[in-house]
Design a protein around this motif. Structure first.
Motif, PDB file in Angstrom:
ATOM      1  N   GLN A 256      23.798  30.147  52.699  1.00 46.75           N
ATOM      2  CA  GLN A 256      24.926  29.051  51.608  1.00 46.75           C
ATOM      3  C   GLN A 256      24.434  29.129  49.901  1.00 46.75           C
ATOM      4  O   GLN A 256      23.422  30.054  49.245  1.00 46.75           O
ATOM      5  CB  GLN A 256      24.225  27.736  51.376  1.00 46.75           C
ATOM      6  CG  GLN A 256      25.394  26.960  50.578  1.00 46.75           C
ATOM      7  CD  GLN A 256      24.767  25.311  51.033  1.00 46.75           C
ATOM      8  OE1 GLN A 256      24.143  24.724  51.979  1.00 46.75           O
ATOM      9  NE2 GLN A 256      25.979  24.553  51.147  1.00 46.75           N
ATOM     10  N   VAL A 257      25.948  30.069  49.441  1.00 45.30           N
ATOM     11  CA  VAL A 257      25.267  30.330  47.825  1.00 45.30           C
ATOM     12  C   VAL A 257      26.024  29.168  47.285  1.00 45.30           C
ATOM     13  O   VAL A 257      26.906  28.466  47.186  1.00 45.30           O
ATOM     14  CB  VAL A 257      26.390  31.357  48.157  1.00 45.30           C
ATOM     15  CG1 VAL A 257      25.665  31.675  46.057  1.00 45.30           C
ATOM     16  CG2 VAL A 257      26.243  32.677  48.523  1.00 45.30           C
ATOM     17  N   PRO A 258      25.466  28.183  46.573  1.00 45.53           N
ATOM     18  CA  PRO A 258      25.418  27.623  45.865  1.00 45.53           C
ATOM     19  C   PRO A 258      25.950  26.655  44.545  1.00 45.53           C
ATOM     20  O   PRO A 258      25.133  27.019  43.128  1.00 45.53           O
ATOM     21  CB  PRO A 258      23.512  26.439  45.448  1.00 45.53           C
ATOM     22  CG  PRO A 258      22.820  27.665  45.169  1.00 45.53           C
ATOM     23  CD  PRO A 258      23.676  28.640  46.164  1.00 45.53           C
ATOM     24  N   VAL A 259      27.494  27.362  44.810  1.00 40.74           N
ATOM     25  CA  VAL A 259      27.872  27.284  43.644  1.00 40.74           C
ATOM     26  C   VAL A 259      28.683  25.743  43.076  1.00 40.74           C
ATOM     27  O   VAL A 259      28.880  24.715  44.866  1.00 40.74           O
ATOM     28  CB  VAL A 259      29.863  27.388  44.324  1.00 40.74           C
ATOM     29  CG1 VAL A 259      31.041  27.638  42.994  1.00 40.74           C
ATOM     30  CG2 VAL A 259      29.606  29.429  44.238  1.00 40.74           C
ATOM     31  N   ILE A 260      28.454  25.560  42.045  1.00 41.00           N
ATOM     32  CA  ILE A 260      28.735  23.968  41.955  1.00 41.00           C
ATOM     33  C   ILE A 260      29.747  23.254  41.053  1.00 41.00           C
ATOM     34  O   ILE A 260      30.177  24.507  40.317  1.00 41.00           O
ATOM     35  CB  ILE A 260      27.248  23.304  41.018  1.00 41.00           C
ATOM     36  CG1 ILE A 260      27.099  21.965  40.822  1.00 41.00           C
ATOM     37  CG2 ILE A 260      27.554  24.443  39.663  1.00 41.00           C
ATOM     38  CD1 ILE A 260      26.325  21.123  39.990  1.00 41.00           C
ATOM     39  N   GLN A 261      30.575  22.633  41.412  1.00 43.15           N
ATOM     40  CA  GLN A 261      31.633  21.838  40.665  1.00 43.15           C
ATOM     41  C   GLN A 261      31.237  21.834  38.484  1.00 43.15           C
ATOM     42  O   GLN A 261      30.324  22.036  38.388  1.00 43.15           O
ATOM     43  CB  GLN A 261      31.981  20.753  41.166  1.00 43.15           C
ATOM     44  CG  GLN A 261      32.031  20.309  42.531  1.00 43.15           C
ATOM     45  CD  GLN A 261      31.279  20.535  43.288  1.00 43.15           C
ATOM     46  OE1 GLN A 261      29.447  19.825  42.546  1.00 43.15           O
ATOM     47  NE2 GLN A 261      31.376  18.961  44.489  1.00 43.15           N
ATOM     48  N   ALA A 262      32.520  22.595  38.237  1.00 40.18           N
ATOM     49  CA  ALA A 262      32.488  22.981  36.756  1.00 40.18           C
ATOM     50  C   ALA A 262      32.458  21.805  36.361  1.00 40.18           C
ATOM     51  O   ALA A 262      31.793  21.455  34.795  1.00 40.18           O
ATOM     52  CB  ALA A 262      33.371  24.033  36.282  1.00 40.18           C
ATOM     53  N   TYR A 263      32.695  20.504  36.901  1.00 40.05           N
ATOM     54  CA  TYR A 263      32.968  18.948  36.374  1.00 40.05           C
ATOM     55  C   TYR A 263      31.538  18.595  36.507  1.00 40.05           C
ATOM     56  O   TYR A 263      31.779  17.373  35.579  1.00 40.05           O
ATOM     57  CB  TYR A 263      34.351  18.537  36.406  1.00 40.05           C
ATOM     58  CG  TYR A 263      34.086  17.763  38.496  1.00 40.05           C
ATOM     59  CD1 TYR A 263      33.059  16.497  38.281  1.00 40.05           C
ATOM     60  CD2 TYR A 263      34.452  18.130  39.628  1.00 40.05           C
ATOM     61  CE1 TYR A 263      33.041  16.289  39.283  1.00 40.05           C
ATOM     62  CE2 TYR A 263      33.576  18.391  40.258  1.00 40.05           C
ATOM     63  CZ  TYR A 263      33.151  16.639  40.461  1.00 40.05           C
ATOM     64  OH  TYR A 263      32.819  16.682  42.136  1.00 40.05           O
ATOM     65  N   ARG A 264      31.172  19.119  36.559  1.00 39.96           N
ATOM     66  CA  ARG A 264      29.176  18.071  36.629  1.00 39.96           C
ATOM     67  C   ARG A 264      28.242  19.254  35.562  1.00 39.96           C
ATOM     68  O   ARG A 264      27.536  18.319  35.387  1.00 39.96           O
ATOM     69  CB  ARG A 264      28.833  18.501  37.661  1.00 39.96           C
ATOM     70  CG  ARG A 264      29.488  17.715  39.257  1.00 39.96           C
ATOM     71  CD  ARG A 264      29.015  18.020  40.783  1.00 39.96           C
ATOM     72  NE  ARG A 264      27.608  17.910  40.522  1.00 39.96           N
ATOM     73  CZ  ARG A 264      26.766  17.993  41.339  1.00 39.96           C
ATOM     74  NH1 ARG A 264      27.186  18.870  42.903  1.00 39.96           N
ATOM     75  NH2 ARG A 264      25.027  17.791  41.754  1.00 39.96           N
ATOM     76  N   LEU A 265      29.479  19.573  34.574  1.00 36.72           N
ATOM     77  CA  LEU A 265      28.219  20.535  33.526  1.00 36.72           C
ATOM     78  C   LEU A 265      28.640  20.487  32.162  1.00 36.72           C
ATOM     79  O   LEU A 265      29.688  20.528  32.407  1.00 36.72           O
ATOM     80  CB  LEU A 265      27.947  22.677  34.528  1.00 36.72           C
ATOM     81  CG  LEU A 265      28.200  22.184  35.517  1.00 36.72           C
ATOM     82  CD1 LEU A 265      28.621  24.661  35.867  1.00 36.72           C
ATOM     83  CD2 LEU A 265      26.630  22.856  35.995  1.00 36.72           C
ATOM     84  N   PRO A 266      27.361  20.305  31.797  1.00 36.17           N
ATOM     85  CA  PRO A 266      28.445  20.225  30.256  1.00 36.17           C
ATOM     86  C   PRO A 266      29.375  21.288  30.029  1.00 36.17           C
ATOM     87  O   PRO A 266      30.123  21.091  29.154  1.00 36.17           O
ATOM     88  CB  PRO A 266      27.131  19.587  29.642  1.00 36.17           C
ATOM     89  CG  PRO A 266      25.787  20.598  30.587  1.00 36.17           C
ATOM     90  CD  PRO A 266      26.531  20.225  31.653  1.00 36.17           C
ATOM     91  N   ASP A 267      28.491  22.400  29.732  1.00 39.15           N
ATOM     92  CA  ASP A 267      29.328  23.390  29.461  1.00 39.15           C
ATOM     93  C   ASP A 267      28.932  24.612  30.401  1.00 39.15           C
ATOM     94  O   ASP A 267      28.327  25.746  30.456  1.00 39.15           O
ATOM     95  CB  ASP A 267      28.621  24.332  27.763  1.00 39.15           C
ATOM     96  CG  ASP A 267      29.989  25.666  27.835  1.00 39.15           C
ATOM     97  OD1 ASP A 267      30.696  26.057  27.959  1.00 39.15           O
ATOM     98  OD2 ASP A 267      29.072  25.720  26.389  1.00 39.15           O
TER      99      ASP A 267
END
Length: 219
Positions: free
Chosen positions: A28-39
């Motif tokens: 599993q490569v933990p790609v996170i949703q962009a909307y959850r990050l400040p930038d």
């Protein structure tokens, strides 16, 4: 080995759950949703759905993505149905009829249930004061869900499972969508067979293993 791109706090949970049921190893490569990050575009941002590296794999910038050899597959329900079909029973179809029914009920989940169930997931806060607009949106979503959940209630009361009178990928696909509305107790309490089925699905060791991994991830 399979490679799954996406954090478990996403629709990747469906794939993780199925892999644990099958006993199928994966990376599993933990790609996170962009909307959850400040930038999400910052140089030091973690790998996310805006990252150039990930966009090469998924031009639409959405997780999850599954890589199996040369096959790169997006859309979580397509991924679960592919894996179940490839690895066979008991989680996959026994014949063409079961295959069609698994497709039917998976499409039912994403068309009739998921949009309104997601509204409840994101806006409903049981026991907490909410803005009037959120309350209205949740009430409308719950009202729209009554008819499709009644259909599911009738089916489960007669068959026990979604397809083949056994636990399959179709149960995973439906259960993970119904889970989005699970916090709305007044809604689900109208459907006792559905509640019993959901509790049974979520008591399975493979679900619990997926859920513990999900809880271990940052919110």
């Amino acid at each position: 080995m399979l490679t799954l791109y996406g954090v478990t706090r996403s629709r990747a949970s469906r794939i993780v759950w199925l892999c644990h049921e099958i006993g199928l190893p994966f990376k599993q490569v933990p790609v996170i949703q962009a909307y959850r990050l400040p930038d999400p575009d910052a140089e030091d941002a973690p790998l996310n759905t805006h990252s150039a590296q990930f966009l090469k794999l998924s031009p639409q910038g959405a997780i999850p993505v599954l890589r199996d050899g040369d096959l790169v597959l997006s859309e979580s329900l397509a991924c679960t149905l592919y894996l179940a079909r490839k690895h066979g029973q008991p989680f996959g179809p026994a014949d063409a009829d079961e295959d069609a029914l698994m497709l039917q009920w998976s499409f039912y989940a994403c068309t009739w249930l998921e949009p309104d169930a997601l509204t409840i997931l994101f806006l409903h806060r049981a026991g907490q004061a909410q803005p009037g607009a959120d309350q209205a949106a949740v009430a409308h979503a719950a009202e729209r869900l009554i008819r499709p959940l009644r259909v599911l209630e009738d089916h489960l009361s007669r068959h026990g499972h979604i397809v083949g009178r056994r636990f399959t990928v179709a149960d995973i696909n439906l259960a993970e969508v119904v889970r989005y509305a699970q916090s709305h107790e007044a809604l689900l309490s109208q459907f006792p067979a559905l509640q019993a089925w959901l509790a049974d699905c979520q008591s399975r060791p493979a679900f619990r293993k997926m859920w513990q991994a999900r809880l271990a991830e940052p919110e």
